[in-house]
Design a protein around this motif. Sequence first.
Motif, PDB file in Angstrom:
ATOM      1  N   GLN A  53      53.041  15.767  44.895  1.00  0.00           N
ATOM      2  CA  GLN A  53      53.629  16.550  43.742  1.00  0.00           C
ATOM      3  C   GLN A  53      52.590  17.427  42.765  1.00  0.00           C
ATOM      4  O   GLN A  53      52.725  18.642  42.707  1.00  0.00           O
ATOM      5  CB  GLN A  53      54.340  15.822  42.548  1.00  0.00           C
ATOM      6  N   LEU A  54      51.415  16.924  42.606  1.00  0.00           N
ATOM      7  CA  LEU A  54      50.328  17.503  41.935  1.00  0.00           C
ATOM      8  C   LEU A  54      50.020  18.735  42.615  1.00  0.00           C
ATOM      9  O   LEU A  54      49.487  19.693  42.053  1.00  0.00           O
ATOM     10  CB  LEU A  54      49.424  16.699  41.378  1.00  0.00           C
ATOM     11  N   SER A  55      49.710  18.616  43.904  1.00  0.00           N
ATOM     12  CA  SER A  55      49.253  19.635  44.845  1.00  0.00           C
ATOM     13  C   SER A  55      49.881  20.915  45.036  1.00  0.00           C
ATOM     14  O   SER A  55      49.637  21.788  45.506  1.00  0.00           O
ATOM     15  CB  SER A  55      48.758  18.941  46.264  1.00  0.00           C
ATOM     16  N   PHE A 103      55.344  25.773  35.935  1.00  0.00           N
ATOM     17  CA  PHE A 103      56.414  25.994  36.513  1.00  0.00           C
ATOM     18  C   PHE A 103      56.930  24.452  37.197  1.00  0.00           C
ATOM     19  O   PHE A 103      58.035  24.200  37.362  1.00  0.00           O
ATOM     20  CB  PHE A 103      56.594  27.050  37.744  1.00  0.00           C
ATOM     21  N   THR A 104      55.840  23.750  37.434  1.00  0.00           N
ATOM     22  CA  THR A 104      56.510  22.418  38.147  1.00  0.00           C
ATOM     23  C   THR A 104      56.003  21.228  37.409  1.00  0.00           C
ATOM     24  O   THR A 104      56.704  20.164  37.386  1.00  0.00           O
ATOM     25  CB  THR A 104      55.836  22.433  39.617  1.00  0.00           C
ATOM     26  N   LYS A 107      58.322  19.281  34.578  1.00  0.00           N
ATOM     27  CA  LYS A 107      59.638  18.782  35.598  1.00  0.00           C
ATOM     28  C   LYS A 107      59.451  17.401  36.249  1.00  0.00           C
ATOM     29  O   LYS A 107      60.127  16.355  36.372  1.00  0.00           O
ATOM     30  CB  LYS A 107      60.414  19.888  36.389  1.00  0.00           C
ATOM     31  N   GLN A 108      58.229  17.703  36.948  1.00  0.00           N
ATOM     32  CA  GLN A 108      57.788  16.376  37.822  1.00  0.00           C
ATOM     33  C   GLN A 108      57.501  15.189  36.973  1.00  0.00           C
ATOM     34  O   GLN A 108      57.746  14.142  37.192  1.00  0.00           O
ATOM     35  CB  GLN A 108      56.311  16.998  38.577  1.00  0.00           C
ATOM     36  N   MET A 109      56.844  15.306  35.744  1.00  0.00           N
ATOM     37  CA  MET A 109      56.501  14.259  34.970  1.00  0.00           C
ATOM     38  C   MET A 109      57.750  13.579  34.274  1.00  0.00           C
ATOM     39  O   MET A 109      57.550  12.494  34.248  1.00  0.00           O
ATOM     40  CB  MET A 109      55.312  14.658  33.841  1.00  0.00           C
ATOM     41  N   TYR A 110      58.713  14.621  33.916  1.00  0.00           N
ATOM     42  CA  TYR A 110      60.072  14.168  33.453  1.00  0.00           C
ATOM     43  C   TYR A 110      60.690  13.396  34.488  1.00  0.00           C
ATOM     44  O   TYR A 110      61.735  12.633  33.957  1.00  0.00           O
ATOM     45  CB  TYR A 110      60.693  15.087  32.591  1.00  0.00           C
TER      46      TYR A 110
END
Length: 251
Positions: A53-55, A103-104, A107-110
């Motif tokens: 996800q981080l990448s 942008f990402t 949302k990824q962390m939530y």
Amino acid sequence: MKKDYREMFNILDEYLKNRVEDIDTTILEAVEARKSGKIFSFEEHLKGFIYAQLSALVSWKKIKDNSKALNDIFCNFSKDKLKKKPAEDLINEITALKCHNPFTTKKQMYSLVDNICTFEKLEKKFLSLDNFILQDTPSSIARLLADRNSEYKLKQAGIALVCEYLRNVGIDIVKPDVHIKRIIAPDRLNLTSVKSEYKIIEELKNLSDETGISQVKIDYLLWNFCAKKYGEICTATPKCNKCVIREYCQK
């Protein structure tokens, strides 16, 4: 195939060894480790997914260079600790390292706790995450995790990101990201004429079978030839005058 693509990949391999410093072989090592019998823990699966996800839309070199700090931020991937850590804290700490994407990342962390719960559901049903990812073909597993209608859909994770996660835990599959799709397109290497990510995975698996080169090695060579801070040859604006595999290209 009319062209000797095995030779093309050998040329790329030699080029990258001699030209690209600090090249990352983590995914190749993960696949070899699994072939040698390694069993990946829940924490390693969670780490593989979070790093995938981080990448997304962030330079991999930046993520790699900050891996120790990121491991600390994510509580060394303890699911129980991460389920208790506020998403805002994760966002702020990732942003402080400049490893975020506006942008990402939020949302990824939530979505992280929901994704951990999905992993837990898979672990309960299949007894381990390793059992789950090995119970069908890699492309079928990727579809289960990426397709929006699947009960195991991981949030904020499309097919390319899911493939990245699977490779991080030693599964031999290509990641159909922007670099790969660009270089294999009809106007470049012409390795495929399809646009569907699933079809690209299928066709590059066939190429792997024909050449005897693993899917992750094919991906590794093509991606590093393209990516920023690595080869930077077959980019959006290709440096054709520096290309060592020009004879294989349609440009």
